[in-house]
Structures are given as C-alpha cells and as structure tokens.
Motif scaffolding. Structure first.
Motif, PDB file in Angstrom:
ATOM      1  N   GLY A  98       0.865  -1.168   0.000  1.00 58.91           N
ATOM      2  CA  GLY A  98       0.000   0.000   0.000  1.00 58.91           C
ATOM      3  C   GLY A  98       0.904   1.221   0.000  1.00 58.91           C
ATOM      4  N   MET A  99       0.495   2.274  -0.664  1.00 57.20           N
ATOM      5  CA  MET A  99       1.353   3.460  -0.746  1.00 57.20           C
ATOM      6  C   MET A  99       0.609   4.714  -0.325  1.00 57.20           C
ATOM      7  SD  MET A  99       3.141   2.894  -4.421  1.00 57.20           S
ATOM      8  CE  MET A  99       4.755   3.610  -4.199  1.00 57.20           C
ATOM      9  N   ALA A 100       1.336   5.623   0.327  1.00 55.68           N
ATOM     10  CA  ALA A 100       0.775   6.944   0.616  1.00 55.68           C
ATOM     11  C   ALA A 100       1.874   7.972   0.404  1.00 55.68           C
ATOM     12  CB  ALA A 100       0.238   7.019   2.036  1.00 55.68           C
ATOM     13  N   PHE A 101       1.472   9.123  -0.095  1.00 56.53           N
ATOM     14  CA  PHE A 101       2.444  10.156  -0.455  1.00 56.53           C
ATOM     15  C   PHE A 101       2.179  11.442   0.312  1.00 56.53           C
ATOM     16  CE2 PHE A 101       2.077   7.291  -3.978  1.00 56.53           C
ATOM     17  CZ  PHE A 101       3.376   7.125  -4.409  1.00 56.53           C
ATOM     18  N   GLN A 102       3.036  12.427   0.039  1.00 57.95           N
ATOM     19  CA  GLN A 102       2.878  13.738   0.667  1.00 57.95           C
ATOM     20  C   GLN A 102       1.515  14.350   0.333  1.00 57.95           C
ATOM     21  OE1 GLN A 102       6.148  16.368   0.034  1.00 57.95           O
ATOM     22  NE2 GLN A 102       4.979  18.180   0.562  1.00 57.95           N
TER      23      GLN A 102
ATOM     24  N   GLN B 159      -5.151  13.226   4.861  1.00 61.90           N
ATOM     25  CA  GLN B 159      -3.973  12.370   4.919  1.00 61.90           C
ATOM     26  C   GLN B 159      -4.297  11.065   5.655  1.00 61.90           C
ATOM     27  OE1 GLN B 159      -1.303  11.402   3.253  1.00 61.90           O
ATOM     28  NE2 GLN B 159      -0.722  13.536   3.190  1.00 61.90           N
ATOM     29  N   ARG B 160      -5.148  11.156   6.690  1.00 61.59           N
ATOM     30  CA  ARG B 160      -5.589   9.936   7.368  1.00 61.59           C
ATOM     31  C   ARG B 160      -6.336   9.038   6.401  1.00 61.59           C
ATOM     32  NH1 ARG B 160      -6.838  11.330  13.419  1.00 61.59           N
ATOM     33  NH2 ARG B 160      -5.662  13.247  13.514  1.00 61.59           N
ATOM     34  N   THR B 161      -7.198   9.660   5.585  1.00 59.08           N
ATOM     35  CA  THR B 161      -7.950   8.889   4.596  1.00 59.08           C
ATOM     36  C   THR B 161      -6.989   8.206   3.623  1.00 59.08           C
ATOM     37  OG1 THR B 161      -9.646  10.593   4.728  1.00 59.08           O
ATOM     38  CG2 THR B 161      -9.822   9.019   2.929  1.00 59.08           C
TER      39      THR B 161
ATOM     40  N   GLU C 120       7.152  10.553   2.564  1.00 58.77           N
ATOM     41  CA  GLU C 120       6.929  11.842   3.233  1.00 58.77           C
ATOM     42  C   GLU C 120       5.450  12.143   3.449  1.00 58.77           C
ATOM     43  OE1 GLU C 120       9.203  15.140   1.942  1.00 58.77           O
ATOM     44  OE2 GLU C 120      10.555  13.892   0.770  1.00 58.77           O
ATOM     45  N   PRO C 121       4.738  11.224   4.090  1.00 57.13           N
ATOM     46  CA  PRO C 121       3.281  11.389   4.140  1.00 57.13           C
ATOM     47  C   PRO C 121       2.832  12.557   5.015  1.00 57.13           C
ATOM     48  CG  PRO C 121       3.961   9.558   5.521  1.00 57.13           C
ATOM     49  CD  PRO C 121       5.181  10.024   4.805  1.00 57.13           C
ATOM     50  N   PHE C 122       3.704  13.035   5.891  1.00 56.24           N
ATOM     51  CA  PHE C 122       3.254  14.075   6.821  1.00 56.24           C
ATOM     52  C   PHE C 122       3.898  15.430   6.551  1.00 56.24           C
ATOM     53  CE2 PHE C 122       3.742  10.040   9.336  1.00 56.24           C
ATOM     54  CZ  PHE C 122       2.439   9.616   9.101  1.00 56.24           C
ATOM     55  N   ALA C 123       4.662  15.514   5.450  1.00 52.82           N
ATOM     56  CA  ALA C 123       5.482  16.710   5.220  1.00 52.82           C
ATOM     57  C   ALA C 123       4.638  17.978   5.046  1.00 52.82           C
ATOM     58  CB  ALA C 123       6.364  16.504   3.987  1.00 52.82           C
ATOM     59  N   ALA C 124       3.406  17.825   4.557  1.00 50.18           N
ATOM     60  CA  ALA C 124       2.624  19.017   4.262  1.00 50.18           C
ATOM     61  C   ALA C 124       1.722  19.433   5.431  1.00 50.18           C
ATOM     62  CB  ALA C 124       1.776  18.786   3.012  1.00 50.18           C
ATOM     63  N   LEU C 125       1.858  18.739   6.563  1.00 47.11           N
ATOM     64  CA  LEU C 125       0.942  19.014   7.679  1.00 47.11           C
ATOM     65  C   LEU C 125       1.598  19.894   8.740  1.00 47.11           C
ATOM     66  CD1 LEU C 125      -0.386  15.386   8.079  1.00 47.11           C
ATOM     67  CD2 LEU C 125      -1.462  17.268   6.844  1.00 47.11           C
TER      68      LEU C 125
ATOM     69  N   THR D 228      -0.648  18.289  13.981  1.00 47.54           N
ATOM     70  CA  THR D 228      -1.320  17.230  13.231  1.00 47.54           C
ATOM     71  C   THR D 228      -0.332  16.125  12.884  1.00 47.54           C
ATOM     72  OG1 THR D 228      -2.634  18.983  12.258  1.00 47.54           O
ATOM     73  CG2 THR D 228      -2.822  16.825  11.264  1.00 47.54           C
ATOM     74  N   ARG D 229       0.901  16.546  12.554  1.00 47.78           N
ATOM     75  CA  ARG D 229       1.918  15.581  12.190  1.00 47.78           C
ATOM     76  C   ARG D 229       2.175  14.618  13.350  1.00 47.78           C
ATOM     77  NH1 ARG D 229       7.010  18.561  10.901  1.00 47.78           N
ATOM     78  NH2 ARG D 229       5.584  19.671   9.521  1.00 47.78           N
ATOM     79  N   GLU D 230       2.333  15.166  14.541  1.00 50.51           N
ATOM     80  CA  GLU D 230       2.613  14.307  15.696  1.00 50.51           C
ATOM     81  C   GLU D 230       1.433  13.396  16.020  1.00 50.51           C
ATOM     82  OE1 GLU D 230       4.068  16.833  18.797  1.00 50.51           O
ATOM     83  OE2 GLU D 230       5.977  17.173  17.769  1.00 50.51           O
ATOM     84  N   GLU D 231       0.228  13.911  15.798  1.00 42.93           N
ATOM     85  CA  GLU D 231      -0.959  13.081  15.984  1.00 42.93           C
ATOM     86  C   GLU D 231      -0.914  11.891  15.052  1.00 42.93           C
ATOM     87  OE1 GLU D 231      -4.090  16.377  16.610  1.00 42.93           O
ATOM     88  OE2 GLU D 231      -5.035  14.797  15.408  1.00 42.93           O
ATOM     89  N   LEU D 232      -0.533  12.160  13.794  1.00 47.61           N
ATOM     90  CA  LEU D 232      -0.522  11.085  12.799  1.00 47.61           C
ATOM     91  C   LEU D 232       0.638  10.115  13.026  1.00 47.61           C
ATOM     92  CD1 LEU D 232      -1.742  12.742   9.499  1.00 47.61           C
ATOM     93  CD2 LEU D 232      -2.921  11.233  11.060  1.00 47.61           C
TER      94      LEU D 232
END
Lengths: 264, 257
Positions: free
Chosen positions: A83-87, A152-154, A171-176, A180-184
């Motif tokens: 599975g993949m997720a991006f910025q 991003q969670r979705t 870098e899934p959290f780079a734009a947050l 929010t980043r720490e939450e994720l």
C-alpha cells in the motif's frame, strides 16, 4: 530466511528526457534489507533517490543493475502486496471518503471479483478502518470537505484497506502542521503495532524517523546509497514524550551529523 | 433572497436591457440611418413581421448545428481518449490536428459542396469540423494531467492502464470535457452559419444573405439576434449539464462575491 524487502547492489538510471544517452544516475550500489514486520525509515539529503527506492521496492521501476526481492520473490512487476501513501493525499474528489477507500478493492484481486457480492462487508471494513484513525462517521463526506490532516488519514486508510503486507510511505506528513503531524505519528505507530506489517517510511524529518522506526537508514547524496544503518532501541510502545528525552535527542543529533556529512 | 443575490439574479436581464436601450438611444441621438444600423425597435418589428421565415430557418440552423455538434462530441471524445491514452498517438496526431484546425473552415465549404452538394450536409459537416478540436484538446488534457502519485498507488496494486483510465482518467476528464462543450456548441453555430451563407437555400445564414441582397438591414440584424438567442440557450444547456455532471469540480466561491 532472507529479508522481507531486500535491495542488493541496486543501480537505477532515469532516461534523459527526450531519449538519447546520458540519463541521471539516481541510486548506485544501493543495498537495504528490511525484515518482516519491521518499521524502517529512510532519511537523506534531498534528491538522494529516496523516491526511487520506493518505486524499486514496489515494482514500479526496475533496476539496471542489482536485484530487488520482496517477500522472497524477485520483483518483475508491481508487487500488489504494497500500500502506498504520499505527501499529497491524492484522493479522488468525485468520490466520497468511503468510496475512495474502496478504490483499491476495486482493483486488487481477490477483492476485485468479489466487491459486487461482498460490498456490505467491505463497506463495514472501511468504516472500521476510518474509525481506527479517528474518522468514524466521516465516510459520506467528500475529500474536499475534510481538513488536510483528515485527508492524509484517509490516504493512509486507502493504503491499508486491502490489508497489504508492506506499507510504503513517501513523506506522508510533510505538508501538515506540527501538531497534526505528531498526531498522525501516533496513528501510524498504532497501526503498525496492531497489524504487524512491514513499513518503509521515506522522510526528511529526523524526529519522525527516530520516533517511529526500528531502524533508520541514512542515504548519501545522489547517486544514493546507504551510508549508515542505525538501529533505534527505544522501548515500545513509545509515547510522544520520548521525543523530549536526552537519549532521543542524541540519536537525532547523531543522524543529523551523518546527513550534514552526506550533503558535502 | 438577499439584496445582493437579487442583483446577481437580475443582472443578466438588466445588462441586456441596458445594452438595447443604449443602442436605441445612440441610433436616435446620432441620427444613424436604419440601412446602416437599425435600432432594436425596428428589429423587433421585423422579427414579428417575418416570424414565420425566421422561425423556420432558425430551426434548420439549430438542427444542422446540433447534428454537427453531436458528431463532434462523439469523435472528439474518442479521439481525445486515444490521444490521451498513448504518447505515440498523441505525437502522431497532434501536428495534424493543429494544422487542420488552422485551416479557415470557410475554405473547406467549397470542397464539401463539391462532395455533398449544397444545403444540409455541408452545414452539418462544417459545424462538426469547427467544433471538435476544443473537445479533443480538453479531453486529452484531462487525461494528461493525472497525478503521477495516484497512478503509482494504483499501479502498485496491479492496476492495468484500462483500470486507471476507467477509475481515474475518465472521471477526472469530465470537467474538462463538459467545459469544452460550452466552447464547442457556440463554434458549431459559427460553422453551420458559414456554410449556410455560402452554400444553402435554408438556414439563418442563407436568410441573412438574402436580406442583404434585398437591402433589408433590419432583417439581417433579426437573423443575428435569432442566432444569439439560440447560442445563449444552447450554452446555458451545456452549463447546466456541466454543473449536474461535475458538481464536485465546481466548489470554488471565487466569483460569487
């Protein structure tokens, strides 16, 4: 037994635009081995071929030299267990959050041929997954009705819905924003702990890498290869408070000095 | 309804009315002769007087336009998908299409007449030729701008090119496609009227040509008004269609204040 994801002496060249000779050497002699169930983080100066690593490990690109193995098999086509997720969340704006989650099930077998019959079951699974990342009851909303963090969670849920054995995060959290980043981080930490899947996280954020990973790989400047492999032996489960301890800070500083050297 | 909303709602009618009033006033103030620029009132009288021929010819023009437009939608969609599907097809067809689009369609009408005679068919084909280009370009653009990350996500799941086209490419192309219909429908009117004024015994184009020959200037303008009304109605229909089909793409409040 060999590693779950194993790149061995891999070199990869992107063809120069417009054909002809003289492409860019993105990675050269890259070797990396990630064990089953391990959380690996890859850090490095920008342009060091981290994204190339992602593409090689998922079978979207094939190396010109060296071998790539995933789950004990040579990668000759897209691996299908990833599975993949991006910025960028890259959700489809014409689908509701729930339908966005179902997208992978419409493509990957065996779900693809079953989704018509077992739709109710899949919807239930998607709703459970949404609830597990704190998005319970949001399935009927469209992506553009959600905040950046929720999108991003979705996107993470979409990467996990078909229960992949390998999760690739670029870098899934780079734009947050920082909070929010720490939450994720905690969301990912819990997902990894609950599902025992193998995760490869590419990031610029050293704190993120140290907080989440079992091992951090530091890559050199382009053409990229692994300079340092640093096990993180902080006990799990880790709490966000650990990021303020001296032990944590020391590791971050140590990695930082490696990167500074890699940039020279 | 709030005050500002009322202004927005009534603005199209008020602005149109204002234009006609200004026109009427200008003709009277500057004493412009009717054979040079007739006032809207004279045109209105002519429209009533010649309602029969105007109505019949408008319907004819509308039918040739819509058939040509329908062909353009079909071909444009297929060709756009083909061009967006493969870089080789794109590279091969693009210069041809640009060259073809650069040819003034008025120059093609004589050839069409040579092949198909005068009247219905050349008008349909001219409408088709002039209006399919924006559809092709827009559909191809929609496909060409798929986010590469999204493509990667799907490919990593083992999606075929057809899967990506069906699940992502075509839906995301729809706003471009419906947007292009608004441009294409107005161009289609241009095409059919060009053809009618050169080679037809029917249609608004032909009506205006005859009115010109007989120096009935208000009737020429009546023809123009009829075309404008048809154009506005069809454009509005396309806009409604667009909003219905692709409401998800139109959520900006940019022009609403």
């Amino acid at each position: 037994m060999s590693a779950f994801v194993a790149l061995d002496g891999v070199s990869h060249v992107y063809a120069a635009r417009g054909g002809s000779s003289g492409g860019t050497l993105a990675v050269d002699g890259l070797s990396i081995a990630v064990e089953n169930g391990e959380f690996a983080a890859v850090v490095g100066p920008s342009g060091c071929g981290k994204s190339t690593l992602m593409k090689l490990a998922t079978g979207l690109q094939f190396p010109v030299k060296g071998t790539v193995q995933v789950a004990g098999e040579h990668v000759t086509q897209p691996v299908k267990i990833a599975g993949m997720a991006f910025q960028a969340p890259t959700l489809l704006p014409w689908r509701t959050t729930l339908d966005n989650l179902l997208l992978p099930l419409e493509i990957v077998e065996p779900h693809r041929s079953q989704i018509r019959r077992r739709r109710g079951e899949y919807v239930e699974r998607a709703e459970k997954l949404l609830a597990s990342v704190g998005l319970g009851g949001m399935g009927s909303k469209f992506p553009w009705e959600l905040s950046g963090g929720m999108q991003q969670r979705t996107s993470l849920c979409r990467a996990l819905i078909h229960e992949p054995q390998l999760l690739m995060l670029d870098e899934p959290f780079a734009a947050l924003d920082a909070f929010t980043r720490e939450e994720l981080w905690c969301v990912i930490r819990d997902l990894h702990a609950a599902r025992k899947i193998t995760v490869i996280l590419v990031t610029h954020d050293l704190r993120e890498a140290v907080f989440l990973a079992d091992r951090v790989f530091v890559m050199s400047a382009r053409p990229g290869r692994v300079l340092v492999e640093r096990p993180i032996d902080l006990p799990r489960p880790r709490d966000l408070d650990v990021t303020f301890t001296p032990g944590f800070q020391d590791i971050v500083h140590e990695l930082r000095s490696h990167i500074v050297r890699a940039r020279q | 309804m709030t005050r500002s909303e009322f202004y927005v709602r009534s603005a199209p009618w008020l602005y149109t009315l204002a234009m006609f009033l200004l026109w009427e006033a200008a003709v009277h103030i500057f004493k412009i002769p009717t054979f040079f620029l007739p006032p809207p009132s004279a045109i209105a009288v002519t429209i009533v007087e010649y309602w029969g021929p105007i109505y019949r010819n408008s319907l004819f023009t509308l039918s040739t336009t819509l058939i040509g437009f329908g062909l353009a939608v079909g071909f444009g969609l297929l060709l756009g998908l083909a061009v967006g599907w493969s870089r080789a097809i794109y590279a091969g067809l693009y210069p041809l299409m640009i060259g073809f689009n650069a040819i003034p369609k008025v120059a093609v009408v004589p050839i069409l007449v040579l092949w198909f005679g005068i009247g219905f068919l050349p008008a349909v084909l001219t409408a088709f030729l002039i209006s399919f280009f924006p559809i092709v370009v827009n559909v191809a653009t929609g496909l060409a701008t798929i986010e590469p990350e999204l493509e990667d996500v799907l490919k990593a799941l083992g999606a075929s090119k057809l899967d990506i086209m069906r699940k992502v490419g075509i839906p995301r192309t729809l706003p471009y496609f419906f947007g292009s219909l608004k441009v294409a429908i107005t161009l289609a009117f241009v095409g059919s009227v060009i053809s009618e004024s050169i080679a037809s015994n029917y249609g608004i184009g032909n009506l205006m040509l005859q009115a010109q020959a007989q120096f009935q200037v208000p009737l020429i303008f009546a023809g123009l008004i009829a075309l404008a009304v048809e154009g506005i109605v069809m454009y509005w229909l396309m806009a409604v269609l667009e909003a219905r089909m692709t409401g998800w793409a139109q959520r900006s409040g940019f022009a609403q204040t």
